[in-house]
Design a protein around this motif. Structure first.
Motif, PDB file in Angstrom:
ATOM      1  N   SER A 167     -13.835  -8.824  -0.820  1.00 56.17           N
ATOM      2  CA  SER A 167     -12.376  -8.780  -0.682  1.00 56.17           C
ATOM      3  C   SER A 167     -11.717  -9.425  -1.883  1.00 56.17           C
ATOM      4  O   SER A 167     -12.193 -10.448  -2.391  1.00 56.17           O
ATOM      5  CB  SER A 167     -11.944  -9.517   0.597  1.00 56.17           C
ATOM      6  N   SER A 178      -4.731  -4.872   3.105  1.00 56.08           N
ATOM      7  CA  SER A 178      -3.815  -5.932   3.529  1.00 56.08           C
ATOM      8  C   SER A 178      -2.570  -5.844   2.671  1.00 56.08           C
ATOM      9  O   SER A 178      -2.658  -5.850   1.432  1.00 56.08           O
ATOM     10  CB  SER A 178      -4.474  -7.308   3.356  1.00 56.08           C
ATOM     11  N   TYR A 197      -8.751  -7.279  14.460  1.00 58.23           N
ATOM     12  CA  TYR A 197      -7.352  -6.875  14.365  1.00 58.23           C
ATOM     13  C   TYR A 197      -6.780  -6.596  15.754  1.00 58.23           C
ATOM     14  O   TYR A 197      -5.638  -6.959  16.067  1.00 58.23           O
ATOM     15  CB  TYR A 197      -7.239  -5.631  13.482  1.00 58.23           C
ATOM     16  N   GLU A 245      -2.687  -7.920   7.259  1.00 58.40           N
ATOM     17  CA  GLU A 245      -3.872  -7.063   7.214  1.00 58.40           C
ATOM     18  C   GLU A 245      -3.712  -5.897   8.187  1.00 58.40           C
ATOM     19  O   GLU A 245      -3.492  -6.091   9.377  1.00 58.40           O
ATOM     20  CB  GLU A 245      -5.124  -7.862   7.554  1.00 58.40           C
TER      21      GLU A 245
END
Length: 372
Positions: free
Chosen positions: A126, A148, A283, A318
């Motif tokens: 990331s 994100s 999420y 995100e």
């Protein structure tokens, strides 16, 4: 809900064609394997959702190494990755296919992760999108598997007791921004606001942590920074010259991305899907209780004051699946990097993001709506 079927189908076809091009290098799993040509078929209705059954399958690796930036030097892992790891989702999903997980915090942030990608020592990582695009343009062969949206730009912080009161005062001063990152891009744009260019300052290139040490000991006059390094600077007497949280700098907000090495994705689509599904489960938890995102940050050892400073409204940026706004921001960023000659070749956004089908399939399997 947005109509994304045609783009989803296109992504599936593009990624499948890449697998076809790999020939015998494509993943093979005798228990669960489909040909790439089978994966490329589908119904072209605009409301069609990608199903996991439509994705390529198989894997040859028995471990996945995931890198992320950590300016604290403590191994701090937060965000959806931290939630997915700490909740056991990554381990659960990978255990289903007999694969193990290793994380690799990197204080060198995106540039260090790109080097690890190039060396093949990291499979997934990331970073901010500026360094991600720069790496892709420089033949670090990656695909985007999670997104994100940017909630702020970076800030300019000056040394304790500095007489710098405006951007124009930076002329002739030693100013740091980590080259290749979004902070370097922000520096260029901030200088424009003061009628300056990079040639008007004494530019210093080093990572964020080193920069703050130099700032507080008189080695540099200003730094473009964020997060923990910015917090350290302010606690040490530094002053904010430009506050990247302000709405007037909203156009500078860039995306964060999670990348996978293309070769790894081609050979191990099962692993990519399992990892992305773990992120999607995290999420999903934050949709039910947004504060999970912030309590995990603190439980993981993060300083909640730092998070509250950078994200005072507790917005979860995100999205995993890219929104149209994120794709537009990315396209504009690529154009900017080309215009500034920071990259030599324009990145093909459709090709780079073709692996978004993994996230879309995970959302579908979990019964989640795609983000707007």
């Amino acid at each position: 809900m947005r109509k994304k079927g045609l783009r989803v189908l296109a992504g599936t076809v593009i990624f499948s064609l890449l697998l076809i091009g790999c020939g015998n290098n494509a993943a093979t799993d005798t228990k669960n394997t489909k040909t790439a040509s089978e994966e490329a078929t589908g119904n072209e209705t605009t409301d069609e959702k990608t199903s996991s059954s439509e994705l390529p399958t198989g894997h040859v690796a028995d471990k996945v190494v995931v890198a992320y930036g950590d300016t604290t030097g403590t191994g701090l892992c937060t965000g959806l990755l931290g939630i997915a790891r700490d909740s056991g989702y990554i381990e659960e999903e990978l255990n289903k296919i007999n694969v193990t997980y290793e994380d690799m915090p990197m204080i060198g942030m995106g540039p260090a992760i790109n080097e690890a990608f190039a060396a093949g020592s990291v499979d997934i990582g990331s970073m901010g999108d500026v360094i991600a695009v720069t790496g892709k343009s420089n033949n670090v062969d990656t695909k985007v598997i999670s997104w994100s949206k940017g909630l702020k730009a970076s800030s300019i912080v000056t040394a304790p007791g500095s007489d710098i009161k405006s951007i124009s005062d930076l002329k002739g001063k030693k100013v740091q921004a980590y080259q290749g990152t979004f902070m370097y891009r922000d520096l260029i744009e901030y200088l424009k606001l003061g009628g300056l260019t990079i040639d008007d300052i004494e530019y210093v290139n080093c990572n964020a942590t080193e920069a703050i040490s130099m700032l507080l000991t008189g080695g540099i006059d200003a730094s473009v920074n964020e997060g923990y390094p910015l917090d350290t600077a302010l606690k040490g007497g530094g002053e904010v010259l430009v506050d990247g949280r302000d709405e007037e700098y909203a156009s500078l907000r860039t995306n964060g991305v999670t990348l996978v090495r293309t070769e790894f994705a081609e050979k191990n689509p099962d692993i990519v899907y399992a990892f992305v599904k773990a992120l999607a489960r995290a999420y999903q938890d934050t949709l039910k209780d947004p504060e999970i995102y912030f309590t995990q940050y603190e439980k993981a050892g993060g300083n909640i004051d730092v998070l509250n400073y950078s994200n005072p409204n507790h917005i979860i940026g995100e999205t995993i699946v890219p929104t149209e706004d994120e794709l537009k921001t990315e396209s504009d960023l690529i154009d900017f990097l080309v215009e500034q000659k920071l990259i030599s070749e324009k990145v093909d956004l459709d090709e780079w993001t073709s692996t978004s089908v993994f996230a879309e399939a995970a959302f579908n399997e979990l019964g989640m709506e795609l983000p707007e």
